[in-house]
Design a protein around this motif. Structure first.
Motif, PDB file in Angstrom:
ATOM      1  N   ASP A  13      28.153 -11.248  34.688  1.00  0.00           N
ATOM      2  CA  ASP A  13      28.780 -11.926  35.811  1.00  0.00           C
ATOM      3  C   ASP A  13      30.245 -11.283  36.219  1.00  0.00           C
ATOM      4  O   ASP A  13      30.576 -10.338  35.380  1.00  0.00           O
ATOM      5  CB  ASP A  13      29.324 -13.399  35.080  1.00  0.00           C
ATOM      6  N   ALA A  55      32.797 -20.021  28.463  1.00  0.00           N
ATOM      7  CA  ALA A  55      32.163 -18.629  29.255  1.00  0.00           C
ATOM      8  C   ALA A  55      31.831 -17.582  28.238  1.00  0.00           C
ATOM      9  O   ALA A  55      30.822 -16.955  28.361  1.00  0.00           O
ATOM     10  CB  ALA A  55      33.097 -18.190  30.263  1.00  0.00           C
ATOM     11  N   ARG A  56      32.620 -17.478  27.225  1.00  0.00           N
ATOM     12  CA  ARG A  56      32.295 -16.445  26.202  1.00  0.00           C
ATOM     13  C   ARG A  56      31.201 -16.712  25.740  1.00  0.00           C
ATOM     14  O   ARG A  56      30.212 -15.817  25.406  1.00  0.00           O
ATOM     15  CB  ARG A  56      33.508 -16.280  25.207  1.00  0.00           C
ATOM     16  N   THR A  89      32.157 -25.936  31.234  1.00  0.00           N
ATOM     17  CA  THR A  89      32.664 -24.223  31.490  1.00  0.00           C
ATOM     18  C   THR A  89      31.740 -23.499  31.156  1.00  0.00           C
ATOM     19  O   THR A  89      31.609 -22.307  31.890  1.00  0.00           O
ATOM     20  CB  THR A  89      33.956 -24.034  30.831  1.00  0.00           C
ATOM     21  N   GLY A  90      30.917 -23.588  30.011  1.00  0.00           N
ATOM     22  CA  GLY A  90      29.813 -22.620  29.665  1.00  0.00           C
ATOM     23  C   GLY A  90      28.662 -22.890  30.557  1.00  0.00           C
ATOM     24  O   GLY A  90      28.103 -21.953  30.932  1.00  0.00           O
ATOM     25  N   PHE A 133      36.880 -18.673  34.778  1.00  0.00           N
ATOM     26  CA  PHE A 133      35.993 -17.841  34.358  1.00  0.00           C
ATOM     27  C   PHE A 133      36.062 -17.103  32.961  1.00  0.00           C
ATOM     28  O   PHE A 133      35.310 -16.532  32.354  1.00  0.00           O
ATOM     29  CB  PHE A 133      35.452 -16.958  35.480  1.00  0.00           C
ATOM     30  N   ARG A 134      37.198 -17.350  32.566  1.00  0.00           N
ATOM     31  CA  ARG A 134      37.495 -16.686  31.367  1.00  0.00           C
ATOM     32  C   ARG A 134      37.648 -17.602  30.106  1.00  0.00           C
ATOM     33  O   ARG A 134      38.349 -17.407  29.045  1.00  0.00           O
ATOM     34  CB  ARG A 134      39.070 -16.091  31.613  1.00  0.00           C
ATOM     35  N   TYR A 150      38.502 -13.788  27.344  1.00  0.00           N
ATOM     36  CA  TYR A 150      38.122 -15.513  27.367  1.00  0.00           C
ATOM     37  C   TYR A 150      39.260 -16.290  26.588  1.00  0.00           C
ATOM     38  O   TYR A 150      39.704 -16.267  25.514  1.00  0.00           O
ATOM     39  CB  TYR A 150      37.073 -15.439  26.275  1.00  0.00           C
ATOM     40  N   ALA A 175      29.472 -20.901  33.557  1.00  0.00           N
ATOM     41  CA  ALA A 175      29.224 -19.528  33.317  1.00  0.00           C
ATOM     42  C   ALA A 175      27.813 -19.072  33.272  1.00  0.00           C
ATOM     43  O   ALA A 175      27.373 -18.035  34.148  1.00  0.00           O
ATOM     44  CB  ALA A 175      30.120 -18.909  32.197  1.00  0.00           C
ATOM     45  N   TRP A 176      27.018 -19.892  32.640  1.00  0.00           N
ATOM     46  CA  TRP A 176      25.429 -19.705  32.689  1.00  0.00           C
ATOM     47  C   TRP A 176      25.006 -19.697  34.319  1.00  0.00           C
ATOM     48  O   TRP A 176      24.200 -19.021  34.521  1.00  0.00           O
ATOM     49  CB  TRP A 176      24.820 -20.642  31.740  1.00  0.00           C
ATOM     50  N   ARG A 193      26.477 -19.169  36.866  1.00  0.00           N
ATOM     51  CA  ARG A 193      27.074 -17.987  37.472  1.00  0.00           C
ATOM     52  C   ARG A 193      26.106 -16.822  37.122  1.00  0.00           C
ATOM     53  O   ARG A 193      25.731 -15.727  37.955  1.00  0.00           O
ATOM     54  CB  ARG A 193      28.433 -17.602  37.296  1.00  0.00           C
ATOM     55  N   HIS A 213      28.179 -16.003  27.961  1.00  0.00           N
ATOM     56  CA  HIS A 213      27.821 -14.455  27.943  1.00  0.00           C
ATOM     57  C   HIS A 213      27.514 -13.854  26.822  1.00  0.00           C
ATOM     58  O   HIS A 213      26.559 -13.004  27.045  1.00  0.00           O
ATOM     59  CB  HIS A 213      29.242 -13.882  28.421  1.00  0.00           C
TER      60      HIS A 213
END
Length: 390
Positions: free
Chosen positions: A209, A246-247, A270-271, A241-242, A29, A274-275, A277, A250
């Protein structure tokens, strides 16, 4: 958080092959560095529209925002060169200075700052400056909505910023198998593993993901302790995605699909991406039994501050916490046509709808736009969905 590297089987009909289960990742991340912003000159320029306005503001204030600048070459007869999609785009551009042209006092040279916008141009890579076809008459300039911003004879790169150094990704405590194990047994310090999927796992071993990447092993060593385990240093691109956002997403999925609604609400863009996805990746785990026609669903609109938030709220309205129901009009329409979890006609009660009415729609100076509140209502109205605003 554990990670898995997965490769496609040689026979596409067979299950994917696990190449490594990894105990943890270091620097997975990593927030993207800000886009490199270089300086360009639009030489012998006759500005129009928003470019003329920004140029005048820059002469007064020293600088002025411009937005997406699109450049298209003109043929010898002054018409745009075909194909029309062959364009060069500078994102989030800003006018830095304006001075009279040396060649023609009726024209100006405009210095702009911005980042190459490959996505807006519809390509993976763009040249540093626009391509110059033979016998070109210069370039046509226009904005995000293809409104004319005038023309110029040349686009020149006058100051280039250095690219940021890549941040290596390290996977620790990996149990290799398949072609990864075979490559390690050959004893090479560096090697290409080719295209693979890489992603974090929840505590049950379910993929949260994953993303398709081309994996190059920069170096590896045996883990300490852990017979048969290795630590891998990888060279992969630092994609969105990193991110740190995203952390956070996840981590909220690390115990498995969520059992409470709106856990995504405090995430940044960005979070939330990620959620989203993760909800799509785990669709089968969260889908609820199909409801009969005429049902009523309740959309919690308190956190629909962007289009992703709207789609997440809609997914939870239809499929419960962690639910998925699309990420755009096209994917939502697909789920409606396939009667995934719902059957039309039905009623959608939209609570706190004023949040979306205020927040959704066009963002000035940016290329991408989200559908407006009015467009969303029109979309539902055309598909036998009654929306009650609460």
């Amino acid at each position: 958080m554990p990670f898995r590297i997965t490769g496609e089987s040689e026979n596409g009909d067979e299950p994917e092959e696990t190449l490594a289960l990894c105990a943890e990742a270091e620097a997975y991340y990593v927030d993207l560095p800000p886009p490199v912003r270089d300086h360009y000159e639009l030489r012998d320029c006759a500005p129009e529209g928003e470019l003329a306005r920004a140029a005048a503001q820059a002469q007064k204030d020293g600088t002025a925002p411009l937005g997406l600048l699109t450049v298209h070459a003109l043929a010898h007869n002054g018409e745009p060169v075909e194909p029309l999609w062959d364009v060069w785009c500078l994102g989030n551009a800003r006018v830095l200075s304006v001075r009279p042209s040396f060649a023609d006092p009726t024209l100006v040279d405009i210095t702009v700052e911005g980042s190459l916008d490959h996505w807006a141009a519809g390509v993976d890579e763009q040249p540093e400056v626009p391509e110059v076809p033979p016998l070109t008459q210069g370039f046509h300039l226009y904005g995000r909505d293809e409104e004319s911003w005038g023309s110029c004879k040349q686009v020149a790169l006058v100051h280039k910023q250095p690219e940021p150094d890549p941040i290596p990704l390290r996977l620790r405590g990996c149990e290799p198998s398949g072609r990864l194990l075979a490559a390690l047994e050959q004893g090479e310090d560096q090697f290409d593993l080719g295209g693979v999927y890489l992603g974090p796992l929840d505590r049950t071993g379910r993929t949260i993901d994953e993303h398709w990447i081309f994996l190059h092993v920069e170096s590896w060593s045996y883990s300490t302790p852990g017979a048969g385990r290795v630590d891998l240093t990888l060279d992969i691109s630092c994609d969105d995605f990193r991110t740190a956002g995203a952390r956070k997403a996840h981590e909220l999925w690390s115990a498995g699909p969520p059992s409470e609604p709106n856990l995504w609400a405090a995430l940044d863009s960005t979070g939330r991406a990620a959620w989203s996805r993760a909800t799509e990746r785990n669709l089968s785990a969260r889908r609820t039994p199909d409801a009969p026609p005429g049902a009523t669903y309740h959309l919690d609109g308190r956190h629909t501050t962007d289009v992703i938030g709207f789609c997440l709220a809609l997914g939870e309205a239809m499929n419960g916490p962690g639910g998925y129901f699309g990420t755009s009009f096209d994917t939502i329409a697909y789920h409606l046509e396939q009667a995934h979890a719902v059957q039309r006609p039905f009623t959608l009660v939209w609570h706190d709808h004023h949040i979306a009415r205020t927040c959704l729609g066009r963002t000035p100076l940016l290329y991408a736009r989200s559908p407006s509140f009015k467009e969303i209502l029109g979309f539902f109205a055309g598909r036998e969905i009654e929306v009650l605003l609460a």
